[in-house]
Design an enzyme around this catalytic site. Structure first.
Site, PDB file in Angstrom:
ATOM      1  N   SER A  78      33.706  44.078  61.577  1.00  8.58           N
ATOM      2  CA  SER A  78      33.285  44.728  60.335  1.00  8.58           C
ATOM      3  C   SER A  78      31.820  44.480  59.981  1.00  8.58           C
ATOM      4  O   SER A  78      31.320  45.040  59.001  1.00  8.58           O
ATOM      5  CB  SER A  78      34.175  44.268  59.169  1.00  8.58           C
ATOM      6  OG  SER A  78      34.018  42.878  58.958  1.00  8.58           O
ATOM      7  N   LYS A 106      36.888  41.565  49.890  1.00  7.89           N
ATOM      8  CA  LYS A 106      35.446  41.757  50.038  1.00  7.89           C
ATOM      9  C   LYS A 106      34.819  42.307  48.762  1.00  7.89           C
ATOM     10  O   LYS A 106      33.741  41.857  48.328  1.00  7.89           O
ATOM     11  CB  LYS A 106      35.171  42.694  51.219  1.00  7.89           C
ATOM     12  CG  LYS A 106      35.549  42.089  52.572  1.00  7.89           C
ATOM     13  CD  LYS A 106      35.355  43.065  53.710  1.00  7.89           C
ATOM     14  CE  LYS A 106      35.720  42.449  55.061  1.00  7.89           C
ATOM     15  NZ  LYS A 106      35.558  43.375  56.188  1.00  7.89           N
TER      16      LYS A 106
END
Length: 795
Positions: A672, A715
């Protein structure tokens, strides 16, 4: 002549018997009136009262009536002495009793060594027989057989042998004395052998009986003592039988239990085998076969209980209420199997306890962490010493009902070795199509687990075998936001720890700012376990202050302690964690990335710089293989787009690019960070600063496509907590926003992107000028010199 029953009279034999039949009495009286001689012959069938001549043996004995006595009931008791054998010639019945004409046959025996040897052998055998027999008087009988006449010897011995009527009649019918004696010797041989075998068996049985009698005596003594103590004297076997009949077992289990009980009944009570059988029956009876807890199906009550015990977790609560609603509509639904997956401390285990309280069921918990033996689940077979059922059956016994809430904790931390794979054994337990006939190795009967509400907990899914995952409904519990932690601390943790420390509200108060300081600077976790530990630490220190003040003379009242943001370091020391805040200045080659960890989301700054070299890509910061491959993919994308980015096509040949992710001691991995690394490299090459208020996450392909990532909620919470205002995320992750708290979505501006070009437009401070460097191919020194001086690492 008088027929007799169940006895054979031999010559030289004194025999008493009672005469009761009318014909026999008349014959006896006639003989007494004459010469006291009477012919005695045995009848074939003793049950016939009036036998005919053809129902009487043809060979009998002429006897002398020695004594007679008339009894009060009309019968006559007589004592007769056998004189010699005779054979019937004819029988008449004219005067109301039998009269017989008989033939007497006498044999002359020539003495000789063979006859003497036969007599001696037979006498010796008979002496052995008498010694072995417990019913004969040795001295009297042995003296009676010390005769030289073979016929008399044979008849005397035959009269004292324990033979059937037919066998004795056979001997009586042998007229030849030598032949009769030989036959008697053969019978003695057989009888002595039988008696020796019987004696050996009897000795063995006697020893066993003595041991059994000793045990019986001791058991009876124990029963007497128990009776004296008022504990009753019911048979243990009877009690077990009653318990088995009342247990409500399945047919197979009932038959097995009764068979085992029958075996136990035939065993000595103190033997090892009886202990094994008794333990087995105890386990069969201890397991709940029909007892069920009455289930609470009130949705309002369940909602109230779940809200009292846990703040947030709406998705989980909704699933539990759905389960209860189905239970209310369906009479016998199959048991559910849920799997709570989430970081430590988010309340997975305590949630299982709340479910049990909300449904009114019993709660049992089995920790599977470190379990590596399949027998822990299914048990050992009874052939092993000290065998026990598996933990599943043991926990069902502990629950005491067949429908508890059964928590399998840490299901992701099982391992396997040469003793088997416990996760494979769980496949049967956690499959609603199979667990109604779960087979434990120890019980060895089918047990129904279909009504059990199984709940598994795990921190990660990738260590759970796919086949086991397929049998469970996975519910993810993500980390709490700071606001949720604040609310949990205010509602649950602070009151709980103050109560445990013995503090009252007038002695200690936590402000919201103080709790938030503990959350952000003293804990770094997705759950609230460390937060509770730090609150407990403060409570203990305040409790010490209170006690110290009361111990002084005179006692001093301690003022109320208010925990504010400024006071927290006084109790807990300096800040343990620095809170990442968004930078105030845009920098070249520095990009804010978003990472997922098991304790929640985190911000990671990714740095890139260029140096004179030979086209190498250096990566540092303890990056994993996947992350290093993402860096290679990012560089390949930039090389393929060099013209569009205003870079010379061969720029990489004279440059080295260094990518570094700070906090180098912490391992990092995952795809990611692809767009983050690509943006950092692009900024370093073009000299354009990256916006410090923008964070990003997404996987990059060689063609610049942005692919979706996981852990979006954690996140975004990390970005929100750190003061980031804009976040770049993949377009395909737009569907995951429904799990994000409303307050976070309101304060963050989200950019959904599909390609790297969109990322660069948003993240870079200005658009890339593609004409500046395309006129000619600059040297590496010129390219480096074109960068802003403060960012030129070659200087």
């Amino acid at each position: 002549m008088m027929p007799i029953r169940d006895v054979v009279i031999f010559p030289y034999m004194m025999t008493p018997f009672v005469v009761g039949r009318a014909a026999s009495i008349r014959a006896l009286e006639h003989a007494l009136a004459a010469d006291k001689k009477i012919f005695l012959a045995t009848q074939h069938d003793a049950t016939v009262d009036e036998p005919q001549p053809d129902e009487i043996y043809q060979v009998g004995t002429i006897a002398n009536i020695v004594q007679s006595l008339k009894l009060p009931d009309g019968n006559i008791k007589v004592l007769v002495e056998g004189l010699e054998r005779a054979q019937i010639v004819s029988v008449s019945d004219e005067e109301g009793f039998f009269q017989a004409v008989v033939r007497i046959t006498r044999y002359r025996v020539e003495p000789g060594p063979q006859l003497e040897a036969l007599i001696n052998r037979t006498t010796s055998l008979f002496e052995q027989y008498v010694k072995l027999s417990q019913n004969l008087n040795y001295e009297g009988i042995v003296a009676a057989v010390r005769v030289d006449d073979p016929g008399r010897l044979a008849d005397t011995i035959a009269a004292n042998l324990q033979l059937t009527v037919e066998e004795k009649q056979e001997l009586l019918e042998i007229f030849d004395p030598v032949e009769r004696l030989t036959r008697v010797a053969e019978i003695l041989d057989i009888e002595i052998e039988k008696m020796n075998v019987d004696r050996a068996i009897q000795g063995r049985v006697k020893r066993q009986m003595e041991r059994a009698q000793k045990e019986y005596y001791l058991n009876e003594k124990i029963k007497a003592i128990q009776k004296e103590l008022g504990r009753g004297e019911k048979s243990e076997i009877d009690e077990l039988r009653k318990k088995i009949e009342a247990a409500g077992m399945t047919k197979d289990a009932y038959e097995k239990a009764m068979a085992e009980l029958k075996r136990l009944e035939s065993m000595p009570p103190m033997s090892a085998e009886s202990t094994v059988s008794r333990n087995y029956l105890d386990w069969l009876l201890a397991v709940p076969w029909k007892k069920k807890t009455r289930e609470i199906r009130d949705l309002n009550y369940a909602q109230k209980v779940l809200d009292e015990d846990h703040y947030g977790l709406e998705k989980v609560k909704e699933r539990i209420l759905e389960f209860l609603a189905i239970r209310r509509l369906v009479k016998n639904p199959k048991g559910s199997i849920l799997c709570f997956v989430g970081p430590p401390g988010v309340g997975k285990t305590s949630l299982g306890m709340s479910i049990a309280r909300a449904t009114g069921r019993k709660f049992v918990r089995l920790s599977l962490g470190g379990v590596r033996d399949e027998a822990e689940i299914r048990g050992h077979r009874r052939t092993y010493i000290g065998a026990l059922p598996g933990q599943i059956i043991q926990m069902m016994r502990k629950a005491g009902t067949k429908n508890p809430v059964f928590m399998l904790d840490e299901v992701d931390k099982m391992s396997m070795d040469f003793r088997g794979d416990p996760s494979a054994a769980l496949l049967e337990v956690l499959d609603p199509e199979q667990n109604y006939m779960f087979m434990d190795h120890y019980l060895d009967v089918e047990y129904d687990l279909s009504q059990v509400f199984f709940i598994c907990t795990a921190n990660v899914l990738y260590t759970i075998p796919p086949a086991l995952q397929d049998r469970m409904e996975v519910i993810r519990l993500s980390g709490y936001t700071d606001l949720e932690k604040l609310e949990i601390a205010r509602r649950f943790l602070v009151p709980k720890q103050m109560k445990q420390a013995g503090l009252k509200p007038e002695q200690l108060e936590f402000t919201e700012e103080g709790i938030m300081t503990i959350i952000r600077h003293y804990t770094r976790e997705a759950g609230v376990r460390n937060l509770e530990r730090e609150i407990a630490n403060i409570c203990r220190k305040v409790a010490r202050r209170v006690v110290t003040g009361l111990s002084e003379k005179p006692p001093r009242r301690v003022d109320k302690v208010v925990i504010t943001a400024d006071i927290v370091p006084e109790f807990l020391g300096p800040h343990k964690f620095r809170e990442y805040k968004a930078g105030k200045k845009n920098e070249v080659g520095a990009v804010v990335g978003l990472a997922w960890t098991e304790v929640g989301g985190q911000l990671l700054t990714t740095e890139a710089t260029i140096m004179e070299g030979r086209g190498k890509l250096l990566t540092t910061g303890k990056l994993g293989d996947v992350m290093q491959e993402s860096a290679q993919a990012a560089l390949s994308y930039i090389r393929s787009r060099a013209h569009a980015l205003g870079l010379p096509r061969d720029f990489y040949r004279r440059l080295d690019i260094h990518v570094h992710v700070p906090e180098g001691a912490i391992p990092k991995d995952g795809p990611s960070a692809g767009i983050t690394i690509a943006t950092a490299i692009c900024s370093a090459l073009t000299g354009i600063p990256v916006r410090c208020d923008v964070a990003m996450t997404g996987e990059i392909t060689l063609r610049g496509k942005v692919l979706p990532i996981g852990g979006l909620k954690e996140k975004l919470l990390a970005a929100h907590r750190s003061g980031i205002t804009e976040v770049i995320i993949p377009k395909e992750n737009e569907k995951d926003l429904q799990d994000i708290p409303e307050i976070v979505l309101k304060e963050l501006k989200l950019h959904f992107v599909e390609s790297m070009d969109e990322v660069l437009k948003i993240a870079l401070e200005q658009e890339i000028d593609t004409t500046a460097l395309l006129a000619r191919t600059p040297t590496a020194q010129e390219l480096l010199a074109s960068l802003p001086r403060e960012e030129n690492l070659a200087q």
